[in-house]
Write an enzyme that holds these catalytic residues in place. Structure first.
Site, short mmCIF file in Angstrom:
data_model
loop_
_atom_site.label_atom_id
_atom_site.label_comp_id
_atom_site.label_asym_id
_atom_site.label_seq_id
_atom_site.Cartn_x
_atom_site.Cartn_y
_atom_site.Cartn_z
N HIS B 292 0.82 -1.21 0.00
CA HIS B 292 0.00 0.00 0.00
C HIS B 292 0.85 1.26 0.00
CE1 HIS B 292 -2.76 3.21 1.03
NE2 HIS B 292 -3.58 2.49 0.28
N HIS B 316 -12.89 6.62 -2.67
CA HIS B 316 -13.20 5.66 -1.61
C HIS B 316 -14.27 6.21 -0.68
CE1 HIS B 316 -9.98 7.09 1.55
NE2 HIS B 316 -11.11 7.70 1.73
#
Lengths: 349, 349
Positions: B292, B316
């Site tokens: 990530h 998101h």
């Protein structure tokens, strides 16, 4: 597991840590612990700037400050390192540490006078003094391993056990005791006072200094290759960015230093030292600049995997200082030297 | 520049943001803005689990829930996506959104009864329902571009201007209005109630859900190659880690979903959705897991460089929910399905 903030410096918080109380870091790290009686320390950088680091004048300057250090009131610990700056000058920086402000105050006037002041007798070189004398609430340290303290930690009573506040973004801030109650935001403006070839810089409040070091003395073949082949080039890229483009993001100056032995030869230690407008600016760079993100990611992976078997030693010390906890003076240095970058012009004294 | 937290949800802080007031993000991002009258939304995931996604039973299940959605009290927006899970099952997940809790409450009992309940007539497939109904203080959204809202943002009154709280670690938390006064720490323990083939999961407080999506529909040759060649494989590696090893770091379940068109064919959109023990656990993974960190670094560089010219769209939505803002029910699903991972055993009802 213990807090990086020692018991006697804990206070009622008005600001929270970034981690929950049950946070467990993925690898161990340690901080320096002073005796509770230590209230304030001194970190004093004495720089020589010259086109030729091996010149007679540079050698004499280094010998002179070394002699000064040997007096009774001299520093408890010092080291020396060098680098070539963006203007092509060699800079040899000797860093000295005290944990007694009064002792430093007694020692400093003679050293200052001889280095950047009225009785200066150092011909042919530029010189500078950059000093912070923070309270113990105003700085933090971090070490990846025990057994070889560096910098201010050499003066400590010892090292902590494993601390909780590390291995996440924000750990640096959370380790500084003042962050319990202060945003550590910069305030005011830096200014310069010119007096002939000498320029004094009065910084704004909450200026930030980081010294962040690497020590690969103990590494063996594969680990050494990994450090020198994979990690160091990325680190250097980040250091170069800060040196050349740091001003745009609040980094006034960055020096990527090679530590030297008493005879002047390089040893297998390096450190970056940089002056920042604020701790927040340092945080933003560390968290978002591709080179540092890669360094952090590599370190996380490396230390999580190797654990105590890692022979590479990493450490840093980060200080946030009030205006009255700092002293900067430059004599015959070029205008891109250190905190001269923080001021637009120098008022005449 | 505006705050991600809209005016009417601002409150006297007891907890600080991670950035100073003068922070300027390196590229623009936007958040969904609901009308001030919207107090609560509903995010309802209806899953079908089958060895064969193209089976008659799976098709009938999807047709049935689609028909349910068409009623007057049905969702304002829904989409469908699928993935193959760690046990080799196809999971087809239909996500439906409301911004009126009362409307959902009127609609839901029939859908529940038919999907996981007493009047269930869906033979040959596992089914599950995962619903959060957070107050608007309990979630945040983020979009890299305007013009194509996804998820809960489709229901919004519109999008914000450029917001300040993004592009740094901690921005996600700082965008959630509740973070002004709450640590959003988990409390209590999740538990399961078994009733034959049906298991209800009652989660602990402050469970966290992220739906994080990518849309490469508009990308052209070089940008598409970069996304599919450089970014997607790294993203997939991170998604696989969470799916296979997430339990060790507080991720109960992760699904890396391919969005499908009404006829079931894949389209050029994907999203990861994952259930977390806490927002803090999600933060730690995002900030420290190599995959990530690489995604974040790549996105920072990509969006800073291309700016509005980027055709890849990222978004998101992240929610932190109280126990009474969640509903989970699993019928004939394998034990590694969703929030079943959060409970050790199922009590008999």
């Amino acid at each position: 597991m213990e807090s990086a903030i020692p018991e006697h410096l804990r206070t009622t918080r008005t600001r929270h840590r970034r981690i929950p109380d049950d946070y467990a870091p993925p690898y161990p790290s340690f901080v320096a612990r002073h005796k509770p009686g230590v209230a304030r320390v001194v970190m004093a950088y004495f720089g020589v700037q010259a086109r030729d680091a091996s010149s007679k004048a540079a050698g004499e300057a280094l010998a002179w400050i070394t002699t000064c250090f040997e007096s009774d009131a001299g520093p408890t610990h010092w080291d020396r390192a060098r680098y070539i700056d963006e203007a092509g000058f060699s800079n040899i920086v000797t860093v000295a540490y005290w944990d007694d402000r009064a002792k430093f105050d007694g020692w400093f006037p003679t050293a200052r006078d001889g280095w950047t002041g009225d009785r200066r007798a150092l011909d042919g070189v530029g010189t500078f003094i950059e000093v912070l004398y923070p309270s113990v609430e105003g700085y933090e340290t971090l070490f990846s391993s025990l057994g070889r303290p560096e910098g201010i930690a050499v003066l400590a009573d010892g090292m902590s056990g494993e601390v909780q506040e590390h291995a996440y973004w924000g750990g640096m801030r959370d380790r500084i005791p003042l962050s319990q109650t202060s945003e550590l935001a910069p305030a005011g403006a830096a200014r310069a006072i010119r007096d002939g070839a000498r320029i004094r810089v009065i910084p704004h409040d909450n200026l930030c200094l980081i010294r962040s070091g690497q020590d690969w003395v103990d590494t063996e073949a594969s680990e050494r290759n990994m450090y020198l082949g994979d990690v160091e080039p990325v680190l250097r890229e980040g250091m170069d960015f800060l040196r050349d483009e740091g001003r745009s993001i609040g980094c006034y100056a960055n020096r990527y230093m090679t530590v030297t032995a008493p005879d002047g030869r390089p040893i297998e230690k390096s450190y970056g030292m940089s002056w920042w407008k604020s701790l927040a600016a340092l945080e933003r760079w560390a968290e978002s600049h591709p080179t540092h993100v890669r360094i952090f990611g590599a370190a996380m992976k490396y230390l999580s995997t190797l654990g105590p078997a890692a022979k590479l030693r990493l450490y840093h010390e980060v200080t946030v200082a009030r205006t009255d906890e700092a002293f900067f003076e430059y004599f015959d240095c070029h205008p891109q030297t250190g905190m001269l970058n923080a001021v637009q012009r120098a008022d005449t004294a």
